[in-house]
Design a protein around this motif. Structure first.
Motif, PDB file in Angstrom:
ATOM      1  N   GLN A  59       0.851  -1.182   0.000  1.00 16.67           N
ATOM      2  CA  GLN A  59       0.000   0.000   0.000  1.00 16.67           C
ATOM      3  C   GLN A  59       0.891   1.238   0.000  1.00 16.67           C
ATOM      4  OE1 GLN A  59      -3.289   0.108  -0.272  1.00 16.67           O
ATOM      5  NE2 GLN A  59      -3.341  -2.120  -0.407  1.00 16.67           N
ATOM      6  N   LEU A  60       0.757   2.055  -1.020  1.00 14.89           N
ATOM      7  CA  LEU A  60       1.536   3.278  -1.122  1.00 14.89           C
ATOM      8  C   LEU A  60       0.738   4.440  -0.557  1.00 14.89           C
ATOM      9  CD1 LEU A  60       2.949   2.829  -4.719  1.00 14.89           C
ATOM     10  CD2 LEU A  60       4.077   2.342  -2.555  1.00 14.89           C
ATOM     11  N   LYS A  61       1.443   5.398   0.009  1.00 17.10           N
ATOM     12  CA  LYS A  61       0.785   6.570   0.563  1.00 17.10           C
ATOM     13  C   LYS A  61       0.306   7.452  -0.583  1.00 17.10           C
ATOM     14  CE  LYS A  61       1.369  10.202   3.950  1.00 17.10           C
ATOM     15  NZ  LYS A  61       2.272  10.858   4.874  1.00 17.10           N
ATOM     16  N   SER A  62      -0.919   7.854  -0.490  1.00 12.99           N
ATOM     17  CA  SER A  62      -1.513   8.656  -1.550  1.00 12.99           C
ATOM     18  C   SER A  62      -0.996  10.088  -1.496  1.00 12.99           C
ATOM     19  CB  SER A  62      -3.036   8.652  -1.397  1.00 12.99           C
ATOM     20  OG  SER A  62      -3.618   9.533  -2.309  1.00 12.99           O
ATOM     21  N   ARG A  63      -0.735  10.673  -2.671  1.00 15.66           N
ATOM     22  CA  ARG A  63      -0.294  12.064  -2.732  1.00 15.66           C
ATOM     23  C   ARG A  63      -1.466  13.005  -2.427  1.00 15.66           C
ATOM     24  NH1 ARG A  63       3.559  14.376  -5.299  1.00 15.66           N
ATOM     25  NH2 ARG A  63       5.477  13.291  -5.673  1.00 15.66           N
ATOM     26  N   ILE A 104      -4.052  17.587   0.510  1.00 15.31           N
ATOM     27  CA  ILE A 104      -5.124  18.090   1.385  1.00 15.31           C
ATOM     28  C   ILE A 104      -4.517  18.677   2.658  1.00 15.31           C
ATOM     29  CG2 ILE A 104      -7.067  17.363   2.823  1.00 15.31           C
ATOM     30  CD1 ILE A 104      -7.845  15.459   0.559  1.00 15.31           C
ATOM     31  N   GLY A 105      -3.465  18.049   3.169  1.00 17.37           N
ATOM     32  CA  GLY A 105      -2.793  18.580   4.358  1.00 17.37           C
ATOM     33  C   GLY A 105      -2.224  19.971   4.106  1.00 17.37           C
ATOM     34  N   TRP A 106      -1.608  20.155   2.934  1.00 16.61           N
ATOM     35  CA  TRP A 106      -1.071  21.476   2.598  1.00 16.61           C
ATOM     36  C   TRP A 106      -2.193  22.497   2.452  1.00 16.61           C
ATOM     37  CZ3 TRP A 106       3.577  23.203   3.247  1.00 16.61           C
ATOM     38  CH2 TRP A 106       4.646  22.333   3.239  1.00 16.61           C
ATOM     39  N   LEU A 107      -3.327  22.103   1.892  1.00 22.84           N
ATOM     40  CA  LEU A 107      -4.454  23.032   1.755  1.00 22.84           C
ATOM     41  C   LEU A 107      -4.982  23.463   3.121  1.00 22.84           C
ATOM     42  CD1 LEU A 107      -6.509  21.572  -1.226  1.00 22.84           C
ATOM     43  CD2 LEU A 107      -5.187  23.663  -1.163  1.00 22.84           C
ATOM     44  N   VAL A 108      -5.094  22.528   4.022  1.00 20.37           N
ATOM     45  CA  VAL A 108      -5.572  22.855   5.372  1.00 20.37           C
ATOM     46  C   VAL A 108      -4.595  23.805   6.062  1.00 20.37           C
ATOM     47  CG1 VAL A 108      -6.012  21.871   7.654  1.00 20.37           C
ATOM     48  CG2 VAL A 108      -6.949  20.764   5.627  1.00 20.37           C
ATOM     49  N   ALA A 109      -3.298  23.529   5.947  1.00 21.11           N
ATOM     50  CA  ALA A 109      -2.296  24.392   6.583  1.00 21.11           C
ATOM     51  C   ALA A 109      -2.330  25.801   5.988  1.00 21.11           C
ATOM     52  CB  ALA A 109      -0.906  23.777   6.403  1.00 21.11           C
ATOM     53  N   ALA A 110      -2.478  25.905   4.671  1.00 22.98           N
ATOM     54  CA  ALA A 110      -2.528  27.222   4.035  1.00 22.98           C
ATOM     55  C   ALA A 110      -3.768  27.997   4.481  1.00 22.98           C
ATOM     56  CB  ALA A 110      -2.510  27.077   2.516  1.00 22.98           C
ATOM     57  N   SER A 111      -4.895  27.314   4.586  1.00 21.29           N
ATOM     58  CA  SER A 111      -6.111  28.018   5.007  1.00 21.29           C
ATOM     59  C   SER A 111      -6.001  28.490   6.455  1.00 21.29           C
ATOM     60  CB  SER A 111      -7.336  27.129   4.810  1.00 21.29           C
ATOM     61  OG  SER A 111      -7.256  25.980   5.626  1.00 21.29           O
ATOM     62  N   VAL A 112      -5.338  27.712   7.304  1.00 24.03           N
ATOM     63  CA  VAL A 112      -5.145  28.140   8.694  1.00 24.03           C
ATOM     64  C   VAL A 112      -4.264  29.383   8.738  1.00 24.03           C
ATOM     65  CG1 VAL A 112      -4.027  27.472  10.875  1.00 24.03           C
ATOM     66  CG2 VAL A 112      -5.561  25.884   9.725  1.00 24.03           C
ATOM     67  N   VAL A 113      -3.211  29.415   7.929  1.00 19.97           N
ATOM     68  CA  VAL A 113      -2.328  30.585   7.898  1.00 19.97           C
ATOM     69  C   VAL A 113      -3.079  31.818   7.417  1.00 19.97           C
ATOM     70  CG1 VAL A 113      -0.318  31.564   6.713  1.00 19.97           C
ATOM     71  CG2 VAL A 113      -0.194  29.278   7.683  1.00 19.97           C
ATOM     72  N   VAL A 114      -3.913  31.663   6.396  1.00 17.69           N
ATOM     73  CA  VAL A 114      -4.696  32.800   5.889  1.00 17.69           C
ATOM     74  C   VAL A 114      -5.667  33.300   6.950  1.00 17.69           C
ATOM     75  CG1 VAL A 114      -6.486  33.417   4.216  1.00 17.69           C
ATOM     76  CG2 VAL A 114      -4.457  32.203   3.457  1.00 17.69           C
ATOM     77  N   MET A 115      -6.330  32.381   7.618  1.00 14.96           N
ATOM     78  CA  MET A 115      -7.283  32.796   8.662  1.00 14.96           C
ATOM     79  C   MET A 115      -6.553  33.514   9.808  1.00 14.96           C
ATOM     80  SD  MET A 115     -10.140  32.076   7.506  1.00 14.96           S
ATOM     81  CE  MET A 115     -11.404  31.896   8.707  1.00 14.96           C
ATOM     82  N   LEU A 116      -5.384  33.011  10.195  1.00 14.99           N
ATOM     83  CA  LEU A 116      -4.631  33.693  11.245  1.00 14.99           C
ATOM     84  C   LEU A 116      -4.191  35.079  10.794  1.00 14.99           C
ATOM     85  CD1 LEU A 116      -2.421  30.797  12.680  1.00 14.99           C
ATOM     86  CD2 LEU A 116      -4.308  31.979  13.819  1.00 14.99           C
ATOM     87  N   GLY A 117      -3.794  35.216   9.530  1.00 11.49           N
ATOM     88  CA  GLY A 117      -3.403  36.525   9.008  1.00 11.49           C
ATOM     89  C   GLY A 117      -4.564  37.506   9.023  1.00 11.49           C
ATOM     90  N   ILE A 118      -5.737  37.050   8.618  1.00 11.60           N
ATOM     91  CA  ILE A 118      -6.921  37.922   8.636  1.00 11.60           C
ATOM     92  C   ILE A 118      -7.268  38.317  10.068  1.00 11.60           C
ATOM     93  CG2 ILE A 118      -9.411  37.966   8.200  1.00 11.60           C
ATOM     94  CD1 ILE A 118      -8.854  36.291   5.684  1.00 11.60           C
ATOM     95  N   GLY A 119      -7.192  37.358  10.980  1.00 14.66           N
ATOM     96  CA  GLY A 119      -7.473  37.657  12.388  1.00 14.66           C
ATOM     97  C   GLY A 119      -6.483  38.650  12.965  1.00 14.66           C
ATOM     98  N   PHE A 120      -5.204  38.480  12.623  1.00 20.16           N
ATOM     99  CA  PHE A 120      -4.179  39.401  13.110  1.00 20.16           C
ATOM    100  C   PHE A 120      -4.410  40.806  12.569  1.00 20.16           C
ATOM    101  CE2 PHE A 120       0.029  41.366  12.761  1.00 20.16           C
ATOM    102  CZ  PHE A 120       0.416  41.328  14.101  1.00 20.16           C
TER     103      PHE A 120
END
Length: 152
Positions: A62-66, A71-87
């Motif tokens: 079983q190979l790890k899916s890309r 999806i992990g990178w998308l979640v991390a980017a959205s968290v950074v954007v939300m923190l920037g807007i909040g700041f």
């Protein structure tokens, strides 16, 4: 069993004309010990079929899916954007709506003031437009020089 019968079965086997019972007869004959020397080379062929029948495949790796990584990178980017807007919201001045209301929005009390402001704005636009037209004069001179050189 007679060797000439086995040889005839081998001929039919390689032509693809044997039945399942005849093929089974060949397999059991070549797995036995009474194989003549001139047919010994066929022993490995029929021995391979018996060995291959007992082999079992291991389950695939079983190979790890890309997609999961993406999806992990998308979640991390959205968290950074939300923190920037909040700041940005947290550090913005609280009297911003009042400052916006106090700025001049381009309204004039008398028509004469509006006319004068319009004339100033049009004069500024005209000056910039004339500067652009002067630059076009250089292009026209370049075009004439190019035409003289290439004789068009």
């Amino acid at each position: 069993m007679e060797w000439n019968k086995i040889e005839a079965l081998l001929e039919r086997y390689f032509e693809g004309l044997t039945t399942l019972e005849e093929e089974q007869t060949l397999k059991t004959f070549f797995q036995g010990t009474n194989v003549p020397p001139h047919l010994e080379s066929y022993r490995s062929l029929f021995g391979y079929f018996a060995q291959a029948k007992q082999e079992r495949m291991t389950p695939p790796i079983q190979l790890k899916s890309r997609r999961n990584v993406f999806i992990g990178w998308l979640v991390a980017a959205s968290v950074v954007v939300m923190l920037g807007i909040g700041f940005m919201t947290w550090n913005s001045p609280s009297d911003a709506p009042q400052a916006l209301a106090q700025t001049e929005l381009g309204t004039y009390d008398t028509p004469e003031e509006a006319y004068a402001a319009t004339q100033e704005a049009l004069a500024m636009v005209s000056g910039h437009l004339n500067t652009g037209i002067e630059s076009m004069g250089y292009l026209k001179e370049y075009e004439n020089s190019k035409n003289q050189i290439f004789k068009q």
